[in-house]
Design a protein around this motif. Structure first.
Motif, short mmCIF file in Angstrom:
data_model
loop_
_atom_site.label_atom_id
_atom_site.label_comp_id
_atom_site.label_asym_id
_atom_site.label_seq_id
_atom_site.Cartn_x
_atom_site.Cartn_y
_atom_site.Cartn_z
N MET A 203 42.71 27.64 52.63
CA MET A 203 42.05 28.67 51.87
C MET A 203 42.21 30.01 52.58
N THR A 204 42.25 31.09 51.79
CA THR A 204 42.36 32.43 52.35
C THR A 204 41.24 32.67 53.35
N GLU A 205 41.58 33.27 54.51
CA GLU A 205 40.59 33.50 55.54
C GLU A 205 39.47 34.42 55.08
N LEU A 206 39.80 35.52 54.41
CA LEU A 206 38.77 36.47 53.98
C LEU A 206 39.18 37.08 52.66
N HIS A 207 38.29 36.93 51.68
CA HIS A 207 38.54 37.51 50.36
C HIS A 207 37.20 37.72 49.67
N PHE A 208 37.06 38.85 48.98
CA PHE A 208 35.84 39.12 48.21
C PHE A 208 36.22 39.73 46.88
N SER A 209 35.62 39.24 45.81
CA SER A 209 35.84 39.80 44.48
C SER A 209 34.50 39.97 43.78
N ARG A 210 34.45 40.97 42.91
CA ARG A 210 33.23 41.26 42.13
C ARG A 210 33.66 41.61 40.72
N HIS A 211 33.09 40.91 39.72
CA HIS A 211 33.47 41.10 38.34
C HIS A 211 32.25 41.35 37.47
N LEU A 212 32.36 42.33 36.58
CA LEU A 212 31.40 42.51 35.50
C LEU A 212 32.03 41.89 34.27
N ASN A 213 31.39 40.90 33.70
CA ASN A 213 31.99 40.09 32.65
C ASN A 213 31.33 40.34 31.30
#
Length: 320
Positions: free
Chosen positions: A1-11
């Motif tokens: 798995m990717t070491e560091l990743h952040f995502s934020r979505h308005l759906n």
């Protein structure tokens, strides 16, 4: 798995919210009326995943967690009517999720959910280091958890702090030491959750029977997903009377079978307005059994907060 990743979505779509979570197999249906507004946040720290979801509408969620993981979530909702795998949940509750078994969550409007998901292998290795080689890492059943003395708010604060850091200063987590210490704190919290022996897996007999009826009905719906299904179809599939079907649906999903079927068909129309762009709105509606187009438009607008023509126009604009 990717070491560091952040995502934020308005759906703006219930299923878009379900799909925004990496490596989870989920399906969401909107049950309450109004325009959908959802938020999803997803943080990956190597073998640890932290995520947050919020929606302004009532959702029926089902699916399975990421394979090879252990997951716990803290849900918080005002009022009654929400349930997880048949158990009523109010206020702030800790729930366990399993990649081996499907979960079902009726999330009331405004429910906040924060969760931590950890790969099983490194978690078992950490447990052996902390508690000895004989420690057995029990994989939880999908059920609410209640343990005397356990404070769900502490886990909620930890998850909230991790997500707040990711939102405001993700660069800090690019430092291996900071990322490692946060991952260990989250893993220790999960081991604490596993250590409790309070998984509420047993349901009252009446609840079991009603959930079984609804499960049979929904299984029939999935098997005939491309058909317009009627209440008599569900009675035949479940082997119960119309009244028993009515009582079961009202108890489990808080909707009559007629209303639930209409909501499911409207959700299917909404998906096809995006995927079948060459078909007219009337053709898509008719394919799902809506023959009275003005009534269909009113029902659609009431559920999703916009006319079907507005849905299609917005998706066409977004796709360029």
């Amino acid at each position: 798995m990717t070491e560091l990743h952040f995502s934020r979505h308005l759906n703006a779509e219930a299923q878009a919210q379900a799909s925004s979570l990496d490596h989870w197999d989920q399906h969401y249906e909107q049950l309450s009326n109004g325009r959908f507004e959802g938020l999803s946040e997803d943080l990956h720290l190597g073998f640890v995943q932290v995520f947050h979801e919020h929606a302004n509408q009532t959702l029926l969620q089902n699916g399975q967690g990421r394979p090879g993981t252990v997951s716990f979530a803290v849900t918080e909702v005002a009022g009654s009517g929400s349930w997880y795998c048949g158990h009523e949940i109010e206020g702030r509750r800790l729930i366990a999720l399993s990649p081996q078994r499907e979960f079902e969550l009726l999330a009331g409007a405004g429910m906040d959910l924060m969760a931590v998901c950890i790969d099983t292998a490194p978690l078992a290795e950490l447990a052996a280091t902390l508690f000895g080689a004989d420690f057995e890492l029990r994989l939880p059943e999908p059920a609410p958890v209640r343990q005397p003395g356990f404070d769900e708010s502490e886990l909620s604060k930890l998850l909230g702090a991790a997500l707040s850091l990711a939102r405001g200063n993700l660069a800090q987590l690019e430092q291996p030491a900071a990322r490692h210490m946060l991952s260990l704190s989250l893993a220790d919290a999960v081991l604490h959750c596993i250590g409790c022996d309070a998984f509420e897996t047993r349901l009252p007999p009446g609840t079991v029977a009603r959930r079984h009826i609804v499960a049979l009905a929904r299984e029939y719906m999935r098997a005939h997903a491309d058909e317009a299904i009627s209440v008599p179809d569900l009675c035949a599939a479940t082997g119960v009377s119309r009244r028993a079907l009515q009582y079961a649906f009202e108890d489990v999903v808080h909707l009559s079978p007629v209303t639930y079927l209409r909501v499911m068909r409207l959700n299917q129309v909404r998906r096809e307005l995006q995927t079948h762009r060459c078909d007219s709105i009337g053709d898509v509606a008719a394919r799902w059994g809506f023959w009275h187009l003005s009534r269909f438009a009113a029902d659609y607008s009431r559920l999703f907060g916009e006319l079907p023509s507005a849905t299609r126009a917005r998706w066409l604009a977004e796709s360029g």
